[in-house]
Design a protein around this motif. Structure first.
Motif, PDB file in Angstrom:
ATOM      1  N   LYS B 121       0.806  -1.215   0.000  1.00  0.00           N
ATOM      2  CA  LYS B 121       0.000   0.000   0.000  1.00  0.00           C
ATOM      3  C   LYS B 121       0.841   1.268   0.000  1.00  0.00           C
ATOM      4  O   LYS B 121       0.320   2.368  -0.092  1.00  0.00           O
ATOM      5  CB  LYS B 121      -0.990   0.000   1.167  1.00  0.00           C
ATOM      6  CG  LYS B 121      -0.410  -0.035   2.547  1.00  0.00           C
ATOM      7  CD  LYS B 121      -1.568   0.245   3.504  1.00  0.00           C
ATOM      8  CE  LYS B 121      -1.499  -0.444   4.825  1.00  0.00           C
ATOM      9  NZ  LYS B 121      -0.543  -0.051   5.785  1.00  0.00           N
ATOM     10  N   ASP B 122       2.163   1.113   0.092  1.00  0.00           N
ATOM     11  CA  ASP B 122       3.028   2.243  -0.181  1.00  0.00           C
ATOM     12  C   ASP B 122       4.324   1.726  -0.806  1.00  0.00           C
ATOM     13  O   ASP B 122       4.610   0.545  -0.763  1.00  0.00           O
ATOM     14  CB  ASP B 122       3.287   3.107   1.067  1.00  0.00           C
ATOM     15  CG  ASP B 122       3.749   2.289   2.263  1.00  0.00           C
ATOM     16  OD1 ASP B 122       3.383   2.636   3.398  1.00  0.00           O
ATOM     17  OD2 ASP B 122       4.455   1.288   2.076  1.00  0.00           O
ATOM     18  N   ALA B 123       5.059   2.620  -1.416  1.00  0.00           N
ATOM     19  CA  ALA B 123       6.299   2.236  -2.117  1.00  0.00           C
ATOM     20  C   ALA B 123       7.314   3.339  -1.879  1.00  0.00           C
ATOM     21  O   ALA B 123       7.816   3.958  -2.813  1.00  0.00           O
ATOM     22  CB  ALA B 123       6.041   2.035  -3.593  1.00  0.00           C
ATOM     23  N   PRO B 151      -6.671  -0.214  -8.745  1.00  0.00           N
ATOM     24  CA  PRO B 151      -5.349   0.210  -9.231  1.00  0.00           C
ATOM     25  C   PRO B 151      -4.348   0.272  -8.067  1.00  0.00           C
ATOM     26  O   PRO B 151      -4.744   0.300  -6.906  1.00  0.00           O
ATOM     27  CB  PRO B 151      -5.602   1.609  -9.813  1.00  0.00           C
ATOM     28  CG  PRO B 151      -7.073   1.699 -10.012  1.00  0.00           C
ATOM     29  CD  PRO B 151      -7.691   0.819  -8.978  1.00  0.00           C
ATOM     30  N   TRP B 152      -3.074   0.330  -8.401  1.00  0.00           N
ATOM     31  CA  TRP B 152      -2.030   0.344  -7.389  1.00  0.00           C
ATOM     32  C   TRP B 152      -1.934   1.714  -6.747  1.00  0.00           C
ATOM     33  O   TRP B 152      -1.563   2.697  -7.389  1.00  0.00           O
ATOM     34  CB  TRP B 152      -0.683  -0.034  -8.032  1.00  0.00           C
ATOM     35  CG  TRP B 152       0.389  -0.366  -7.052  1.00  0.00           C
ATOM     36  CD1 TRP B 152       0.201  -0.845  -5.780  1.00  0.00           C
ATOM     37  CD2 TRP B 152       1.790  -0.270  -7.247  1.00  0.00           C
ATOM     38  NE1 TRP B 152       1.417  -1.058  -5.181  1.00  0.00           N
ATOM     39  CE2 TRP B 152       2.418  -0.710  -6.048  1.00  0.00           C
ATOM     40  CE3 TRP B 152       2.605   0.129  -8.304  1.00  0.00           C
ATOM     41  CZ2 TRP B 152       3.795  -0.768  -5.896  1.00  0.00           C
ATOM     42  CZ3 TRP B 152       3.989   0.078  -8.147  1.00  0.00           C
ATOM     43  CH2 TRP B 152       4.570  -0.358  -6.952  1.00  0.00           C
ATOM     44  N   VAL B 153      -2.271   1.746  -5.467  1.00  0.00           N
ATOM     45  CA  VAL B 153      -2.327   3.021  -4.769  1.00  0.00           C
ATOM     46  C   VAL B 153      -0.925   3.620  -4.600  1.00  0.00           C
ATOM     47  O   VAL B 153      -0.761   4.818  -4.405  1.00  0.00           O
ATOM     48  CB  VAL B 153      -3.039   2.828  -3.404  1.00  0.00           C
ATOM     49  CG1 VAL B 153      -2.202   1.988  -2.466  1.00  0.00           C
ATOM     50  CG2 VAL B 153      -3.380   4.149  -2.779  1.00  0.00           C
ATOM     51  N   ALA B 154       0.121   2.763  -4.712  1.00  0.00           N
ATOM     52  CA  ALA B 154       1.490   3.223  -4.474  1.00  0.00           C
ATOM     53  C   ALA B 154       2.240   3.575  -5.757  1.00  0.00           C
ATOM     54  O   ALA B 154       3.434   3.871  -5.720  1.00  0.00           O
ATOM     55  CB  ALA B 154       2.256   2.137  -3.719  1.00  0.00           C
ATOM     56  N   TYR B 155       1.539   3.564  -6.891  1.00  0.00           N
ATOM     57  CA  TYR B 155       2.216   3.775  -8.183  1.00  0.00           C
ATOM     58  C   TYR B 155       2.875   5.148  -8.260  1.00  0.00           C
ATOM     59  O   TYR B 155       4.024   5.290  -8.669  1.00  0.00           O
ATOM     60  CB  TYR B 155       1.193   3.588  -9.310  1.00  0.00           C
ATOM     61  CG  TYR B 155       1.711   3.841 -10.690  1.00  0.00           C
ATOM     62  CD1 TYR B 155       1.100   4.771 -11.523  1.00  0.00           C
ATOM     63  CD2 TYR B 155       2.792   3.131 -11.185  1.00  0.00           C
ATOM     64  CE1 TYR B 155       1.560   4.999 -12.808  1.00  0.00           C
ATOM     65  CE2 TYR B 155       3.266   3.354 -12.476  1.00  0.00           C
ATOM     66  CZ  TYR B 155       2.644   4.287 -13.278  1.00  0.00           C
ATOM     67  OH  TYR B 155       3.104   4.510 -14.551  1.00  0.00           O
ATOM     68  N   ARG B 156       2.137   6.163  -7.857  1.00  0.00           N
ATOM     69  CA  ARG B 156       2.698   7.524  -7.878  1.00  0.00           C
ATOM     70  C   ARG B 156       3.947   7.578  -7.010  1.00  0.00           C
ATOM     71  O   ARG B 156       4.986   8.116  -7.391  1.00  0.00           O
ATOM     72  CB  ARG B 156       1.664   8.536  -7.378  1.00  0.00           C
ATOM     73  CG  ARG B 156       2.205   9.955  -7.196  1.00  0.00           C
ATOM     74  CD  ARG B 156       1.257  10.852  -6.397  1.00  0.00           C
ATOM     75  NE  ARG B 156       1.145  10.452  -5.009  1.00  0.00           N
ATOM     76  CZ  ARG B 156       2.051  10.691  -4.047  1.00  0.00           C
ATOM     77  NH1 ARG B 156       3.153  11.355  -4.345  1.00  0.00           N
ATOM     78  NH2 ARG B 156       1.853  10.286  -2.808  1.00  0.00           N
ATOM     79  N   GLN B 157       3.850   7.006  -5.803  1.00  0.00           N
ATOM     80  CA  GLN B 157       4.976   7.084  -4.876  1.00  0.00           C
ATOM     81  C   GLN B 157       6.190   6.336  -5.418  1.00  0.00           C
ATOM     82  O   GLN B 157       7.318   6.799  -5.284  1.00  0.00           O
ATOM     83  CB  GLN B 157       4.561   6.510  -3.512  1.00  0.00           C
ATOM     84  CG  GLN B 157       5.520   6.890  -2.399  1.00  0.00           C
ATOM     85  CD  GLN B 157       5.010   6.476  -1.034  1.00  0.00           C
ATOM     86  OE1 GLN B 157       4.659   5.324  -0.814  1.00  0.00           O
ATOM     87  NE2 GLN B 157       4.998   7.404  -0.099  1.00  0.00           N
ATOM     88  N   HIS B 209       5.882   5.973 -17.794  1.00  0.00           N
ATOM     89  CA  HIS B 209       5.783   6.061 -16.337  1.00  0.00           C
ATOM     90  C   HIS B 209       6.159   7.422 -15.789  1.00  0.00           C
ATOM     91  O   HIS B 209       5.794   7.754 -14.656  1.00  0.00           O
ATOM     92  CB  HIS B 209       6.652   4.991 -15.680  1.00  0.00           C
ATOM     93  CG  HIS B 209       6.276   3.612 -16.085  1.00  0.00           C
ATOM     94  ND1 HIS B 209       5.086   3.025 -15.719  1.00  0.00           N
ATOM     95  CD2 HIS B 209       6.929   2.691 -16.851  1.00  0.00           C
ATOM     96  CE1 HIS B 209       5.021   1.810 -16.239  1.00  0.00           C
ATOM     97  NE2 HIS B 209       6.113   1.586 -16.925  1.00  0.00           N
TER      98      HIS B 209
END
Lengths: 84, 464
Positions: B121-123, B151-157, B209
């Motif tokens: 849930k985070d990256a 969708p992947w909630v951590a993609y932006r991070q 990306h």
């Protein structure tokens, strides 16, 4: 980049078909503590689809190479193996 | 939804955003409280097989469930004591290779999590540490149950913490890692795409990306929860992760051409002097018997490796990104477990950052070494950077009780080079001045002239 463009031509038609059926609401969305960014959420499906072309391309070229007897370098990175 | 710890716990400065739990310190040990809202995700992590797989592959720190050491708050579900990490490092202190390996680990964790119907849930790069040479995940509560379609909630991070800085370092300038000190949640994508050369977007991964991603971010800026985002199937999610992986793997940076990377090959030492110095350092370290050492101005880590034979862990600092990179590549190749290469500008070390200056600790507050090595270093600080010797002594005294330090007098070729283009405004820079400056903070235990040179090696002990 050229490989990508070539394969994209063969994939856009199925993609368009997918687009017609892929618009359901995912339903109740759990809210994570992290701000995912509205744009990041919205663009992911598009990027994933385009990324899928890249994944397919790489698979396609690996198969061609193995049919032609060209060896693909094995993934010998001990920190990032393929985890089969 | 966030829990408020009781007054008897001291949560660490950065642990307040995730409602799943928080990290706190008690009597010198680090604990992690699991809150009741995370209970079912925790149960899934432990029963799905994901925890076993990650710990057995040394990708996630192991933990044990313990009784809460203090009175627990109402949100409390469980207390974990994770594997302790003696020295915490931050992404803006890493080299290119470390950030790249941390990125690939994060993607590998996500890939393995999906197989067990879980997801990150985070990256954030702050969830990765290098306690034994290789990267490992330290935030056990980052895993949540996967819901197909989401969708992947951590993609932006991920893109901001990992992909953007790696691309900037590889394609523009390795020093742009420093932007992570200013942007604690990763480099904003519009800033990264603005700084990258246009040629970098011939790379499809960076085009998608970073550039396309940035465009959608600015288009949807200020909106609330996304209106009807397209669902992301598990296969599409896997493709996204695989593509990020391929993109990161393609990013390379070769260390050469910076000031000190060629230091050891054009060395002014004669072999005899070098060997004598190494023998002296080894002897001092054997006498001191440290558990941990800091090697300041370590270059590619020659003396760090001597120290690593004689203690449990060494942090190996240098200001030149090429040296840190070479040092880390050697750690990776030889599978060394005791050395942590780090980037450091000693004249401007990492400050306290984040909320209330308290989320990311300053370098000095993380000092936990028994001995500091300051070899072939002091002349750079005193002459190139005009820091008076008493100030250098005072700062080094805050870092560790023992000091092994080399004084290079003005007659030495290296110092002559530094003085060649400037006025000699350093009357205090002499053996007498050095011993007087350091003598006020340290007791000089021994002095040895290094044979074949004018240099002197000191062993010192901090005065109480």
């Amino acid at each position: 980049m050229v490989r990508f463009a070539l394969v994209a031509l063969f994939v856009t038609l199925p993609l368009a078909a997918w687009g017609a059926i892929g618009s359901e609401d995912p339903g109740q969305m759990r809210l994570a503590y992290l701000d995912p960014g509205s744009g990041s959420f919205v663009v992911q499906a598009l990027i994933a689809a385009l990324a899928g072309i890249g994944v397919t391309t790489r698979l396609y070229w690996t198969k061609i190479k193995s049919m032609l007897g060209i060896a693909t370098p094995a993934n010998d990175d001990d920190l990032d193996p393929d985890d089969e | 939804m966030t829990s408020t710890p009781t007054m008897s716990e001291q949560p660490v400065g950065a642990s307040f955003r995730d409602p799943s739990g928080f990290v706190f310190e008690h009597e010198g040990q680090i604990y992690r409280q699991v809150n009741s809202c995370y209970a079912s995700d925790y149960a899934a992590l432990m029963s799905s097989g994901l925890y076993e797989e990650l710990v057995s592959k040394q990708l996630l720190v192991s933990h044990e469930e313990v009784e809460p050491p203090t009175r627990a708050c109402p949100e409390h579900h469980l207390t974990l004591r994770p594997m302790q990490i003696p020295f915490i490092s931050y992404p803006y202190e890493w080299c290119f290779g470390q950030l790249k390996d941390a990125a690939l680990l994060t993607l590998r964790l996500q890939r393995l999590a999906l197989r067990h119907d879980m997801s990150l849930k985070d990256a954030t790069a702050y969830n990765i540490q290098f306690p034994s040479g290789r990267p490992i995940m330290i935030d056990t509560l980052s895993f949540e149950r996967y819901e197909e379609g989401r969708p992947w909630v951590a993609y932006r991070q991920f893109c901001q913490h990992f992909l953007a800085p790696l691309a900037l370092m590889a394609k523009r300038d390795v020093r742009l890692l420093g932007l992570l000190r200013v942007h604690l949640d990763g480099i904003p994508l519009d800033l990264a795409t603005g700084l990258l050369p246009w040629r970098s977007f011939l790379n499809r991964g960076l085009l998608l990306h970073l550039r396309l991603h940035a465009r959608y971010q600015s288009r949807h800026e200020g909106e609330g929860a996304p209106a009807r985002p397209r669902p992301l199937s598990k296969q599409a999610f896997t493709n996204l992760i695989e593509d990020l992986r391929a993109t990161v793997r393609k990013l390379e940076w070769t260390p050469h051409g910076t000031e000190w990377a060629e230091y050891t090959s054009g060395d002014s030492y004669e072999t005899q002097a070098l060997e004598h110095k190494q023998t002296l350092v080894r002897g001092h370290l054997k006498d001191i018997g440290p558990t941990s050492a800091w090697d300041l101005g370590a270059n590619t880590g020659v003396y760090s490796r001597i120290a690593a034979d004689l203690c449990e862990r060494v942090v190996s600092f240098d200001i030149d990104p090429a040296c840190v990179e070479r040092n880390y590549r050697e750690v990776r190749q030889a599978k060394e477990e005791r050395i942590l290469p780090q980037w450091l500008d000693l004249v401007n070390p990492s400050p306290g950052l984040g909320w209330a200056h308290n989320e990311r600790d300053s370098l000095a507050s993380r000092a936990e070494a028994d001995v500091v090595l300051a070899l072939a270093l002091i002349h750079h600080i005193a002459i190139s950077n005009n820091v008076p010797l008493p100030k250098i002594a005072a700062f080094l005294a805050t870092l560790a009780p023992h000091l092994v330090i080399e004084f290079i007098p003005k007659g030495d070729p290296k110092v002559a080079t530094l003085l060649a283009t400037r006025e000699d405004v350093f009357p205090g820079y002499s053996r007498e001045g050095f011993e007087a400056a350091f003598g006020s903070c340290f007791e000089i235990v021994s002095t040895h002239a290094i044979s074949g040179s004018d240099r002197i090696l000191y062993r010192m002990h901090r005065r109480s």
